[in-house]
Design an enzyme around this catalytic site. Sequence first.
Site, PDB file in Angstrom:
ATOM      1  N   ASP A  37      50.361 -33.468 -45.009  1.00 37.98           N
ATOM      2  CA  ASP A  37      49.141 -33.308 -45.500  1.00 37.98           C
ATOM      3  C   ASP A  37      48.245 -33.247 -44.589  1.00 37.98           C
ATOM      4  O   ASP A  37      48.105 -33.980 -43.666  1.00 37.98           O
ATOM      5  CB  ASP A  37      48.830 -34.194 -46.718  1.00 37.98           C
ATOM      6  CG  ASP A  37      47.228 -33.748 -47.283  1.00 37.98           C
ATOM      7  OD1 ASP A  37      46.836 -32.791 -47.613  1.00 37.98           O
ATOM      8  OD2 ASP A  37      46.414 -34.811 -47.323  1.00 37.98           O
ATOM      9  N   ASP A  39      43.816 -32.961 -44.722  1.00 46.58           N
ATOM     10  CA  ASP A  39      42.774 -33.766 -44.975  1.00 46.58           C
ATOM     11  C   ASP A  39      43.011 -35.067 -45.787  1.00 46.58           C
ATOM     12  O   ASP A  39      43.549 -35.117 -46.775  1.00 46.58           O
ATOM     13  CB  ASP A  39      41.628 -33.080 -45.818  1.00 46.58           C
ATOM     14  CG  ASP A  39      41.520 -31.550 -45.294  1.00 46.58           C
ATOM     15  OD1 ASP A  39      41.313 -31.591 -44.051  1.00 46.58           O
ATOM     16  OD2 ASP A  39      41.286 -30.568 -46.097  1.00 46.58           O
ATOM     17  N   ASN A  80      46.280 -28.232 -49.506  1.00 48.97           N
ATOM     18  CA  ASN A  80      45.593 -27.491 -50.538  1.00 48.97           C
ATOM     19  C   ASN A  80      44.056 -27.480 -50.059  1.00 48.97           C
ATOM     20  O   ASN A  80      43.551 -28.141 -49.780  1.00 48.97           O
ATOM     21  CB  ASN A  80      45.591 -28.276 -52.046  1.00 48.97           C
ATOM     22  CG  ASN A  80      46.973 -28.556 -52.444  1.00 48.97           C
ATOM     23  OD1 ASN A  80      47.718 -27.645 -52.263  1.00 48.97           O
ATOM     24  ND2 ASN A  80      47.097 -29.343 -53.428  1.00 48.97           N
TER      25      ASN A  80
END
Length: 219
Positions: A37, A39, A80
């Site tokens: 991932d 952030d 995302n």
Amino acid sequence: MADSTTPDPYPLAEPGLWVERVGRTVFPAGTPALFLDRDGTINFDTGYPDDPAEIVLRADIAAAISAANRAGVPVIIVTNQSGIARGYYGWSDFAAVNGRVLELLRADSAFVDMVLACAYHEAGSGPLAAADHPMRKPNPGMLLEAARRLRLDLRRSLIVGDKKADMEAGQRAGLSQGWLVEGQAAVQSSFTIRPWCDRADFDGLLAAIAALGAASGAP
């Protein structure tokens, strides 16, 4: 602000999916990968980050990526980005922030091989409005897309993230293990979640990354 639906000049596979191949390293078919991932995992999460000047890397993350580089393991960011769907920023802002993340990593001799970003969200508008889009974590679409493009062995791959959605995406994609930043260990059927909270946990992550390379026959 840039129009979030405009494909040029950004590497958009579709209006809400960024797929960027970074570098030219060619990996053998069946190689496991290190998924990360962005952030909250690679950089501290400032809340819908849109300013490159605010990007700060988490301690030790570059060392983990460098370990994968040395082991011949592809490093893939899967992030995302609902802020684009919500209209908080556009793909141009994402490009600037992501470029800064990659720049800071390179300064620490850490290199990413692919970046995938999903902008679809139910709160979006136009083509970015989508509830439970297959590319948005916790769905596994971004991991599956990376596997298709790089011919990866997902079963032996691992994911590092700071949210349960990251772990669930890994599980749904068929990975065997995930490392949860500041989380707790857990076992869900054949998918094991390991914590990354302190130095001992980080040493375990480095060992897991090295094992991926050894299993792949990397030098």
